[in-house]
Design an enzyme around this catalytic site. Structure first.
Site: not given
Ligand code: G3P
Ligand code: CA
Length: 273
Positions: A17, A43, A45, A58, A143
């Site tokens: 993450h 993962e 952002d 993020h 993401e």
């Protein structure tokens, strides 16, 4: 080949993450490098700068993860979208982590000097991370952050997809967003890419038909929303459930037993019990 074909022999997957976030500054190249061989995929952002560069961060502001408040060139509220890539590039995205030790892992593992010796991390472009992942044959979950109220709201999905295709990484990427119109657009542009819907609020009662309509191959619910029944139902329709953020070994084991495919975790080592 689909994103899931990268893991044919694995029942359960671990996603880093924002990278190896408990021991490196999140969403930096250092956090991604530290995830190698510890996670099945990473993962990250994606946000956009004023001049339309897809960057890895993020928050939609620079305050929490850089030294922006110490640089008088930048003004409150320090929005990412208000500055060009070159301007943001001058900021330090790693010293805050050493100072704050947000997961207590620097202290716990006595790694202050080791972390201090890592060169100052700058903001990364999505293109840099794609290049890095390609060189290590490493799958990514990208993401796309909500760009509503910015000039990139309409074009963000297309811009991200174009970069993925430029690096020939379509079969290595799972695209997700809380803004489901983005993943819908992506799937329309590139029907072979795998997409996942993120949810942090309420699971719709018609979740299966909703995801089928989106053509999502996975659902990414927030841990408190995730039930055994949800996982079971989605599995029945061949939709994977990948849960965020799971930072306890007990919860991870329970979710895998209940049929979750992947968990997003901040702890790639030393996950608390
Ligand atoms: O993609 C899972 C998770 O990263 C979504 O929440 O706020 O950590 O981006 P957030
Ligand atoms: Ca995320």
């Amino acid at each position: 080949m689909s994103f899931w074909d990268n893991f044919t022999n694995k029942a359960h997957l671990i996603a880093a993450h924002r990278g190896d976030r408990s021991i490196r500054a999140e969403n930096t190249m250092s956090a991604f490098k530290s995830s190698l061989k510890k996670a099945d995929f990473i993962e990250l952002d994606v946000n956009f700068t004023k001049d339309g560069v897809a960057v890895i961060i993020h928050d939609d502001t620079l305050q929490r993860t850089s030294n922006v408040t110490k640089d008088s060139y930048f003004k409150k509220p320090y929005n990412v979208i208000d500055y060009t890539y070159e301007e943001i590039r001058r900021l330090d995205f790693s010293s805050w982590f050493l100072e704050k030790d947000p997961f207590g892992m620097i202290k716990k593992n006595s790694i202050y000097n080791q972390i201090k010796s890592i060169p100052t991390q700058r903001i990364s472009k999505l293109s840099e991370v794609l290049q890095f992942a390609k060189s290590y044959n490493l799958p990514l979950n990208i993401e796309i952050k909500d760009m509503s109220h910015t000039p990139f709201d309409d074009v963000a999905p297309k811009m991200v997809m174009q970069l993925i295709e430029e690096f020939e990484m379509s079969d290595k990427v799972l695209l997700s967003s809380f803004n489901h119109s983005y993943i819908k657009k992506v799937k329309k542009l590139s029907p072979l890419i795998d997409i996942a819907a993120l949810e942090d609020d309420k699971i719709p009662s018609n979740i299966v038909s909703y995801l089928q309509e989106l053509k999502a191959s996975a659902y990414h619910p927030h841990l408190p929303l995730t039930t055994k029944e949800l996982i079971k139902t989605l599995n029945r329709y061949n939709i994977y459930t990948n849960v965020y953020t799971v930072n306890s070994t007990k919860t991870k084991n329970r979710l895998f037993k209940e049929g979750a495919k992947a968990i997003f975790t901040d702890y790639l080592e030393d996950m608390p019990e």
